[in-house]
Design an enzyme around this catalytic site. Sequence first.
Site, PDB file in Angstrom:
ATOM      1  CD  GLU A  41      -3.008  -0.593  -0.104  1.00 30.66           C
ATOM      2  OE1 GLU A  41      -3.227   0.594  -0.351  1.00 30.66           O
ATOM      3  OE2 GLU A  41      -3.479  -1.525  -0.783  1.00 30.66           O
ATOM      4  CB  CYS A 188     -13.938   4.541 -13.870  1.00 31.20           C
ATOM      5  SG  CYS A 188     -14.762   6.125 -13.695  1.00 31.20           S
ATOM      6  CB  CYS A 195     -19.643   4.400 -19.474  1.00 31.88           C
ATOM      7  SG  CYS A 195     -18.816   5.838 -18.776  1.00 31.88           S
ATOM      8  CB  CYS A 198     -18.480   0.649 -16.047  1.00 29.31           C
ATOM      9  SG  CYS A 198     -18.314   1.044 -14.311  1.00 29.31           S
ATOM     10  CB  CYS A 204     -22.620   5.511 -13.111  1.00 29.44           C
ATOM     11  SG  CYS A 204     -21.438   6.851 -13.277  1.00 29.44           S
TER      12      CYS A 204
HETATM   13  S1  SF4 Z   1     -20.283   4.184 -15.668  1.00 31.64           S
HETATM   14 FE1  SF4 Z   1     -19.620   5.704 -14.192  1.00 31.64          FE
HETATM   15  S2  SF4 Z   1     -18.206   4.624 -12.850  1.00 31.64           S
HETATM   16 FE2  SF4 Z   1     -18.464   3.390 -14.685  1.00 31.64          FE
HETATM   17  S3  SF4 Z   1     -16.818   4.009 -16.082  1.00 31.64           S
HETATM   18 FE3  SF4 Z   1     -18.581   5.276 -16.562  1.00 31.64          FE
HETATM   19  S4  SF4 Z   1     -18.307   7.095 -15.333  1.00 31.64           S
HETATM   20 FE4  SF4 Z   1     -16.978   5.533 -14.469  1.00 31.64          FE
END
Ligand code: SF4
Length: 339
Positions: A41, A188, A195, A198, A204
């Site tokens: 870390e 992201c 997106c 994701c 989101c």
């Molecule tokens: S959906 Fe939202 S969290 Fe996912 S990549 Fe796109 S902006 Fe980022």
Amino acid sequence: MKTTRSVKKFHQKLHLWYAVHGRRDLPWRNTADSYAIYISEVMLQQTQVKTVLERFYSPFLEKFPTLQALADAPRDAVVKAWEGLGYYSRAANLHDAAMRAAPSLPVEVEDLQALPGIGRNTAHAVAAFAHHAPVPVMEANVKRVVCRIFAIKSPKTDDLWEKAFQLLDDENPFDYNQAMMDIGATVCLKRAPKCGECPANEICEGKLNPEAYPEKVQKKAVPTRSSRAMALMDAAGKIHLTQREGKFLNGLYGFVQIPLETNHFFIENRRINLAETAVVSFVTQVYSHFRSEAEIRFIKLDWAGESAEWYTPAEIAELALSGVDHKIWLEIRRFLAEL
Ligand code: SF4
């Protein structure tokens, strides 16, 4: 505010995504040793995973396999093992924390945070990854993901932590936090986030204009500091180096630096005139808060140094030097080879 149901669904998607795409083979994700997790870390705070993995993590743990071994090691050895990672106060803090906590790190977040150099994020990471404590991790990438999920333009630390707790899967904080870090690092992205791939897409709030979150903070122009780096060789062929103190480059060895307008200075009560020195080369180094430009000057002295601050080339190879001092030493060796 997300409903419990949509957050639960997000957790399911996140865990499925992590099972397929997560970087689950990273060595610090395959240990419950809180010390090894702590080292990873701290290394990862300012350095990329690839670099930590390839150059630093295993060698450091081979040298200092336990918190006790780190506590027992001389400070110079710890700083030397940190050489190349930068931000040397981290090495000093690691050593101080080890000396305070050995033989083992505390388990509770509050006790971890009481140790030198351990902030909330590092304490949460150690607690979540070593002990499965239900706390969120929020390094830079996760911060960006949280800002986008909640469409936050100007994040305030307390608000962000609150949001991070709202999202957390406290039944599986280990995988949740690792997955969030991976989403931040691989999906992201700062620019052009993916997106469509994701697992947070459904919840989101920032996905229509993700790059608007968080708002970019204008970086201040970094100032340039100019100096002269003095390479002094004594009559025995030893080179003069000092060990730095204070927060900046703490514990590292380097060449004496003097202001450009100086025309003489003293070493061991002897006057060194700049007019008697040769300009060898110039080096530059960019730090987070300034840019350094140094003119390298060399002088071969006709007297032998008396203090412990004179080193043979073989001894210098064993010392921890900062990046700029490595560059200076390289220029000096080139210069000497051509004499
Ligand atoms: S959906 Fe939202 S969290 Fe996912 S990549 Fe796109 S902006 Fe980022």
